[in-house]
Scaffold this active site. Structure first.
Site, PDB file in Angstrom:
ATOM      1  N   ASP A 177     -10.491   1.876  -4.109  1.00 29.59           N
ATOM      2  CA  ASP A 177     -11.234   1.303  -2.787  1.00 29.59           C
ATOM      3  C   ASP A 177     -12.598   1.653  -2.888  1.00 29.59           C
ATOM      4  O   ASP A 177     -13.349   1.184  -1.703  1.00 29.59           O
ATOM      5  CB  ASP A 177     -10.676   2.331  -1.564  1.00 29.59           C
ATOM      6  CG  ASP A 177      -9.340   2.077  -1.008  1.00 29.59           C
ATOM      7  OD1 ASP A 177      -8.811   0.772  -1.351  1.00 29.59           O
ATOM      8  OD2 ASP A 177      -8.760   2.790  -0.235  1.00 29.59           O
ATOM      9  N   ASP A 219       0.757  -1.352   0.061  1.00 29.90           N
ATOM     10  CA  ASP A 219      -0.013  -0.071  -0.084  1.00 29.90           C
ATOM     11  C   ASP A 219       0.817   1.148   0.054  1.00 29.90           C
ATOM     12  O   ASP A 219       1.850   1.178   0.063  1.00 29.90           O
ATOM     13  CB  ASP A 219      -0.753  -0.037   1.204  1.00 29.90           C
ATOM     14  CG  ASP A 219      -2.137   0.648   0.876  1.00 29.90           C
ATOM     15  OD1 ASP A 219      -2.252   1.440  -0.070  1.00 29.90           O
ATOM     16  OD2 ASP A 219      -3.044   0.330   1.853  1.00 29.90           O
TER      17      ASP A 219
HETATM   18  C1  DGJ Z   1      -5.941   1.447   1.654  1.00 32.39           C
HETATM   19  C2  DGJ Z   1      -6.116   0.446   0.732  1.00 32.39           C
HETATM   20  O1  DGJ Z   1      -6.485   0.817  -0.455  1.00 32.39           O
HETATM   21  C3  DGJ Z   1      -7.300  -0.634   1.695  1.00 32.39           C
HETATM   22  O2  DGJ Z   1      -7.660  -1.540   0.681  1.00 32.39           O
HETATM   23  C4  DGJ Z   1      -6.524  -0.837   2.770  1.00 32.39           C
HETATM   24  O3  DGJ Z   1      -5.708  -1.748   2.520  1.00 32.39           O
HETATM   25  C5  DGJ Z   1      -6.390   0.149   3.545  1.00 32.39           C
HETATM   26  N1  DGJ Z   1      -5.531   1.148   3.131  1.00 32.39           N
HETATM   27  C6  DGJ Z   1      -5.499  -0.191   4.924  1.00 32.39           C
HETATM   28  O4  DGJ Z   1      -5.144   0.991   5.546  1.00 32.39           O
END
Ligand code: DGJ
Length: 707
Positions: free
Chosen positions: A505, A441
């Site tokens: 997301d 991430d």
């Molecule tokens: C952002 C990501 O896109 C999510 O899927 C998740 O992993 C969160 N961060 C976790 O903090």
């Protein structure tokens, strides 16, 4: 003159280049069957009155010194001097599909190396290297790849977006000026996917000439489409440098990122299919040649509430639903109780996991699933042991207070100790645990990124690549996903060292339809993470039936993003059904040819995937809003074998109810839905099939199979 004309050829596309006295792309268009070098004389331009007395070419480096008067490909200087180079070719190496042109400007003390390769897919890959031949550093302000496009390209398509709303296409006219997109967020960004597509007016999925250009770079970038006052046009793309950021020392070479260019005479599908084929042949490399496993990712299921016993129960249920890879998301490391703290402390949270991670991993593996884990190595929380020990490891300019983003700062990977710390911690995690997959991430932008008092966004991007390279070499069996708040770091360069993208997301099926379609212009389904989310979407609070969510995730690398223990049996049965449907068809989905279908009603999105041997085709029709007309328009099914007969089958559909049996939009279904029907590929491609009238926010899956 003819000696200096060379051609790169593929089955679909040719590029003709003049190499001397300076290099110039003369042609980038359809493959030419009868080309001979003297043909290029036909394009020798007149000299207009009231202008320069010489012809001004758009050279490979688009130098201003030729009288370009447009956006040049190079800008910089050596303490104010040597700022207008003009390169003269000194060497050409042409072998098959690749050519390298070396050119110099002795006065400016610079050497230019231009590499161009035309892949069999039809994708042209270009990059330039600039070498400083003098003692003083040459300060680089701009260094770009420029590609001339035909004068008939009068429209440009680009993508805008933001977090949870990525890859939204828009169009502008290209008549008299420039159209520019710039990204200064320090990563590829949700906002400006680094690509431009120019085309003939009203180009569509199936028609028009299109010239696509994607810059493979995960940092700041600038892309431009320019129409010169003389009517000529070009696309230009570059890494964007912050003031003072880039200088080339004596003997050093700076390379532009690679520009991936795809021309198609038959619309956007042709362009995308070339890109997909290029990626499959050259960039996408999975550690093992096996089907893409169905995921369950814990994030939207449990967030930071990690309880190993509960997670193992989630794993039991996941395995029962057909999940093949189980991923523990954020929240497993020391002190990470919410998103305000602990980034950088890459040690296990022993309060949450008193027995360590291994029992959970063993349990996951005992269920015949792979194990994956989330990390965000490039970050540091102000509330972390790492920050308390090394406050000077933040990527910042001295004297300025660094802005936080999601309560976090960025770790300066240019500091060797910080870099080594990450290698050591990640090696502990990946080396001492049976990890198969890493969700990598990166959740914030770079603001005033600095190292030793100088701007360092570019350097940080390169160190990120190096970190992934080191870990990739050390753990070649592990797959990496590029996730940056979903959708924030998606490009070809990061794909050379990763295996999947978390596309967004936003798991709202309605939103995902447009996000995924946007992404499909450049990426094939097997690298696009597409998850079935909660009944009530966590990003938008919209609610969708499992059929719509399931079909929307079908044409990607499928997964679940939820806690299967907290839903009822019908929901769970839905997850099982769509995981099974995806597995049944994933061979076609992940290896076939993708087609986006233009539908006359903008509220209908249709797409298909046809197997390489054209024996099977799958088509999804998604109805995003109330249809414009009483009847839906027939679905034409591109990509089939004209002379073959196909059986049409309804593979999956929403709960369609007819008037009289509960009241709805239809009294009678289209005939093919009630009695078995076959038709020729030609008929299905040219005339199509009648569609049932779909409710808003529903989708159906139609299959055709050669008989
Ligand atoms: C952002 C990501 O896109 C999510 O899927 C998740 O992993 C969160 N961060 C976790 O903090």
């Amino acid at each position: 003159m003819h000696d200096s004309i060379l051609r790169l050829e593929s089955k679909t596309v040719d590029v003709v280049i003049k190499t001397h006295p300076f290099a110039e792309i003369l042609y980038w268009g359809p493959h030419l069957q009868y080309f001979s070098p003297q043909d290029v004389h036909s394009l020798s331009r007149p000299i207009a009155n009231g202008r320069l007395d010489v012809d001004s070419p758009i050279t490979l480096m688009a130098e201003l010194g030729h009288g370009l008067f447009g956006s040049p490909g190079i800008e910089g200087h050596r303490q104010g001097q040597d700022g207008s180079p003009v390169f003269k070719t000194i060497n050409v190496q042409h072998q098959g599909q690749a050519v390298t042109v070396t050119a110099e400007d002795e006065l400016a003390g610079l050497r230019l190396t231009s590499e161009m390769t035309l892949d069999q897919s039809g994708v042209l890959v270009v990059r330039h290297g600039l070498t400083n031949l003098r003692a003083l550093a040459w300060q680089v302000d701009r260094f770009a790849v420029t590609l001339p496009i035909a004068e008939r390209a009068h429209e440009v398509m680009a993508f805008h977006g933001r977090w949870i709303h990525e890859f939204q296409p828009h169009r502008v006219k290209l008549e008299h000026d420039s159209f520019v997109i710039e990204n200064r967020r320090g990563k590829t960004s949700h906002e400006h996917f680094p690509a431009l597509i120019a085309g003939t007016p009203a180009f569509g999925e199936m028609q028009g000439d299109v010239w696509g250009a994607h810059l493979g770079w995960s940092g700041n970038h600038r892309l431009r489409a320019e129409a010169k006052t003389d009517g000529r046009r070009y696309l230009q793309a570059e890494a964007l440098y912050l003031p003072g950021e880039m200088a080339i020392e004596e003997g050093d070479t700076l390379w532009t990122p690679r520009l991936y260019a795809s021309y198609s005479p038959c619309g956007l599908n042709g362009m995308s299919q070339q890109y997909h084929r290029y990626l499959r042949d050259n960039i996408i490399r999975f550690p093992e040649n096996k089907p893409r496993p169905v995921h369950l990712n814990t994030w939207e299921g449990i967030y930071f509430n990690h309880d190993p016993d509960y997670i193992m129960r989630m794993a039991d249920e996941a395995a029962a639903l057909g999940v093949e890879r189980f991923i523990i998301d954020d929240g497993w490391y020391k002190g990470r109780s919410d998103d305000c703290r602990a980034l950088g402390d890459w040690y296990l949270d022993e309060e949450k996991y008193p027995q360590g991670l291994t029992p959970v991993i063993n349990h996951v593996k005992s269920l015949a699933m792979e194990f994956g884990i989330w990390v965000e190595p490039e970050m540091i929380s102000p509330d972390s042991d790492l920050y308390r020990a090394h406050p000077d490891w933040v990527l910042a300019l001295p004297g300025y207070k660094q802005a936080t983003g999601r309560h976090q700062l960025v770790l300066n990977l240019n500091i060797p100790q910080a870099f080594d710390y990450l290698v050591e911690r990640m090696s502990w995690l990946l080396g001492e645990h049976a990890v198969d997959y890493v969700k990598w991430d990166m959740n914030r932008e770079l603001v005033q990124p600095g190292h030793n008092g100088k701007a360092a966004a570019d350097a940080q991007t390169r160190q990120f690549y190096r970190l992934l390279d080191v870990l990739g070499e050390r753990f070649p069996h592990i797959e990496f996903e590029s996730c940056s708040s979903g959708g924030g770091r998606i490009d070809y360069e990061v794909l050379t060292r990763s295996h999947r993208f978390w596309a967004s997301d936003n798991n709202d099926a309605l939103e995902r339809n447009t996000i995924q379609r946007g992404m499909s212009y450049f990426f094939p389904p097997e690298v696009m993470g597409a998850h079935i989310g909660h009944h009530k979407c966590h990003a938008t609070f919209r609610q969708h039936a499992i059929e719509f969510r399931g079909l929307t995730a079908l044409f990607g690398h499928m997964g679940l993003e939820l806690d299967p223990l907290t839903v009822d049996a019908d929901e769970r049965e839905g997850y099982r059904r769509y995981a099974a449907l995806h597995k049944q068809w994933r061979e076609v989905i992940h290896h076939g040819t993708q087609w986006r279908v233009d539908m006359p009603d903008a509220s209908t999105l249709a797409q298909g995937i046809v197997s390489q041997d054209k024996k099977q085709g799958l088509y999804i029709v998604s109805q995003l809003a109330m249809p414009d007309y009483t009847l839906m328009m027939p679905l034409r099914m591109p990509g089939l074998e004209p002379g073959a007969q196909y059986r049409i089958t309804l593979l999956d559909h929403p709960n369609i109810r007819l008037t009289g049996k509960g009241g709805h939009t239809m009294r009678k279904l289209p005939e093919w839905m009630e009695t078995s029907q076959t038709a020729s590929g030609e008929w299905l491609m040219q005339a199509g099939i009648a569609l049932p009238i779909l409710d808003p926010e529903t989708a159906i899956l139609i299959g055709v199979e050669r008989v």
